[in-house]
Design an enzyme around this catalytic site. Sequence first.
Site, PDB file in Angstrom:
ATOM      1  N   PHE A 454       4.589   2.251  -0.426  1.00  0.00           N
ATOM      2  CA  PHE A 454       3.527   3.231  -0.591  1.00  0.00           C
ATOM      3  C   PHE A 454       3.397   4.188   0.584  1.00  0.00           C
ATOM      4  CE2 PHE A 454       1.385  -0.142   1.807  1.00  0.00           C
ATOM      5  CZ  PHE A 454       0.679   0.581   2.757  1.00  0.00           C
ATOM      6  N   LYS A 478      11.837   3.100  -8.995  1.00  0.00           N
ATOM      7  CA  LYS A 478      10.556   2.423  -9.176  1.00  0.00           C
ATOM      8  C   LYS A 478       9.646   2.791  -8.007  1.00  0.00           C
ATOM      9  CE  LYS A 478       8.621  -1.260  -7.852  1.00  0.00           C
ATOM     10  NZ  LYS A 478       7.204  -0.809  -7.837  1.00  0.00           N
ATOM     11  N   GLU A 481       3.397   1.166  -7.047  1.00  0.00           N
ATOM     12  CA  GLU A 481       2.327   1.220  -8.035  1.00  0.00           C
ATOM     13  C   GLU A 481       1.012   1.703  -7.430  1.00  0.00           C
ATOM     14  OE1 GLU A 481       2.610  -2.962  -6.376  1.00  0.00           O
ATOM     15  OE2 GLU A 481       3.967  -1.369  -7.047  1.00  0.00           O
ATOM     16  N   LYS A 482       0.957   1.811  -6.078  1.00  0.00           N
ATOM     17  CA  LYS A 482      -0.278   2.269  -5.428  1.00  0.00           C
ATOM     18  C   LYS A 482      -0.393   3.785  -5.364  1.00  0.00           C
ATOM     19  CE  LYS A 482      -0.555  -1.895  -2.556  1.00  0.00           C
ATOM     20  NZ  LYS A 482      -0.526  -2.446  -1.180  1.00  0.00           N
ATOM     21  N   CYS A 586       6.584   3.024   8.837  1.00  0.00           N
ATOM     22  CA  CYS A 586       7.479   2.025   9.405  1.00  0.00           C
ATOM     23  C   CYS A 586       7.906   2.368  10.822  1.00  0.00           C
ATOM     24  CB  CYS A 586       8.710   1.858   8.512  1.00  0.00           C
ATOM     25  SG  CYS A 586       9.637   3.388   8.263  1.00  0.00           S
ATOM     26  N   GLU A 686       3.160  -7.538  11.513  1.00  0.00           N
ATOM     27  CA  GLU A 686       3.002  -6.092  11.426  1.00  0.00           C
ATOM     28  C   GLU A 686       1.614  -5.771  10.879  1.00  0.00           C
ATOM     29  OE1 GLU A 686       5.486  -2.336   9.472  1.00  0.00           O
ATOM     30  OE2 GLU A 686       5.789  -4.374   8.739  1.00  0.00           O
TER      31      GLU A 686
END
Length: 801
Positions: A454, A478, A481-482, A586, A686
């Site tokens: 996301f 894909k 989904e958020k 990241c 993290e």
Amino acid sequence: MNFVLFSHSHCLLSHNLRSVALHLQIPFTNLSLLSPLTDLHVTQLRPIAVAGDFIGYDLFYTTSDKFFAAYIFNGFVLRLLMMDIESCTELNEFPQMLPPPPGTFVDREELIQHVGDFAISQGYVVTIKQSKRDRVVVLGCDRGGVYRNRRKPADESSAERTRRRKTGSRLTNCPFEAVGKKDDGLWILTIKNGTHNHEPIKDISEHPSARRFTEREIVLIKEMTEAGLKPRQILKRLRQNNPDLLSTPKHVYNVKAKLRQGNMTVENLRNSLQIMRNFKSLRPQKSAVRNNYQAVTEPSWRQRNPPRVPNLIGGRFVDSQSFVSIDVLNPATQQVISQVPLTTNEEFKAAVFAAKRAFPLWRNTPIATRQRIMFKFQELIRRDIDKLAMNITAEHGKTLKDAYGDVLRGLEEVEHACGLATLQMGEFVSNVSNGIDTYSIREPLGVCAGICPFDFPAMIPLWMFPLAVTCGNTFILKPSEKDPGAAVMLAELAVEAGLPNGVLSIVHGSNEIVNAICDDDDIKAISFVGPNVAGTYVYARASAKGKRIQSNVGAKNHAVVMPDASMDATLNALVAAGFGAAGQKCMALSTVVFVGGLNPWEDKLVEHAKEIKVNAGTEPDADLGPVISKQVKEQICKLIQTGVDTGAKLVLDGRNIVVPEYEHGSFVGPTILSNVATNMECYKEEAFGPVLLCMQADSIEEAINIINRHKYSNGASIFTTSGVAARKFQTEIEVGQVGINVPISVPLPFSSFTSCKPSFAGDLNFDGKAGIQFYTQVKMVTQQWKDLPGSSGASLLMPSS
């Protein structure tokens, strides 16, 4: 193939099959199915195009007593029809109408589109005779509105009426029938009866179906009727937008009557008019629109409230049949923006089938053509960058400035793909042995897939599919989904740029779809970016199936601050890299190791952090937006508390921040923990939030050891004015990316995104040459072109120079 044959009408009077083979530039033996027939007389050869794409030829020929019709595809005869010459009346006036080629399709609408477009090319129109939407559809031939007279003459007897009705039925009802059935998620087309009992339609515009209104036009009719306009006034206004509209006031009266009686509603129209939206070629003034997303009306998934995010399967954006969906929330307001349906297993299979079907043609598309599509794609991204950025801010929560940066970094990937031709070039060695050359070529893998996180809704999808498809692969994406909206918008732009149907597909879901991607034998490679647990799982499951995989997972990036570092420049860099995008990236600098002590730095760091303005991402003064969800906020706050409980000093606490007018938002303000030790949970894991951990070290050697011992090793930076210290750091540090007096940043596309240790799993990284190598495979070719001298026997010796 040579498409200009003999004459404009492609008439081959007095020609034989050898003439056909010559002009088609195919071997005569390919027509072997026809060659045993003697005394052949070819009457007509006609090319067939569906939606502007050439698909084959109709060939008509006769013998002394028979009429034959064949369908030629890729130089081979696929179908052969035969009938007595007596039954072929007026043979020279119109050719036999052929049925559509049977096949497999991703969904019902694509099957109907295929049959309808082929029928138009042959001179007839299909209509739905029977339909069980999820199982079967039966298509028949619409004779063109030739209806029998239903008036009953007064002197006509009942027996005469019955006889005339039956006779009329035989004359008006065409026996043609095509059946589509759903089988294991795909639709199979079979031809039950491919014959017709009427002539081809000479002018398709005269067919009644060409006079039907579109869904949008019916909505306008309803609105104008409610406003008090008369049918002729309504028709006049409709023709302002569509000057070639063939409908009459009588048709408007009929629509008004159905609306008034309740037999026609806007919601019900979507199913009843779907076939007519597909068959836009019925109107002669308009070319067939290849993609349904370009329809006049908004698609059904956008008309819902909240809208449902569609799948992209076979070049069309379609609403999922799934009853299970996930709400996409605005992190600043907690309002539902859209719903993401969990793609069903059947829909996933259809997406894979569409990608596999599109691969042969796409891989053979010239690289220059693929690059031109990428050029157009980057142009469209620049056109819609404001919409993309707004969507990212709404779904993800990052500020508009960060959202623009997200899109622009992804745009660089597309620009990189525009120049891929030279990077795909192989190697050539001449005369490696006596008269023997060898060379290598790079070829695409096939169907590839990407699983996205996301944190960068635009950049990470653009890391994946532009490079993959430009290399000649087809791709299944894909998104998270958020925040899937940006990926769907990018896919719309890619299709608009000219990406053929099936080359790019989008599916949605969570664990089940991820498992399906890992397990499907037709998917050859997977790109993954996401959390460590999921990445490890995907790598293990996919690699066990023999797939290529590149997996960027958990990150914990460090910065080392030497005592001689420039104070202001270093503080600005630490605050920007530690708290930018709410720490949800990241490459965020989440840990700072101060060599020689923290005292000169701590107060200044807190001052800089307090200057950051926390607000909703759409606000112009916002520096820091909310985190993605309430659940993520709870995880961040819990990790902060574990640090405090185990001895860390909470220098700046952002957990309880409240933003006026956005009190329900999932905001976490800048947070700083000092005196952090390597055994603390907050250091090991993290945080993925606006949390900066401060540690101390007595020497640069100790600082390097601290970083090298951590399990995640994406990148590390050093801030110093000493070239000796910088060189020592870059040599001894064990990470993928090193910054010297700069925070860690994502490298430009021509450089690979490198990571080490568990932060990356796989052999080939993202971007750069490594990215191209990941999406291609090398084929070595050894060739010899020379006249070989005769010899008494074969040589068993290994060839050498």
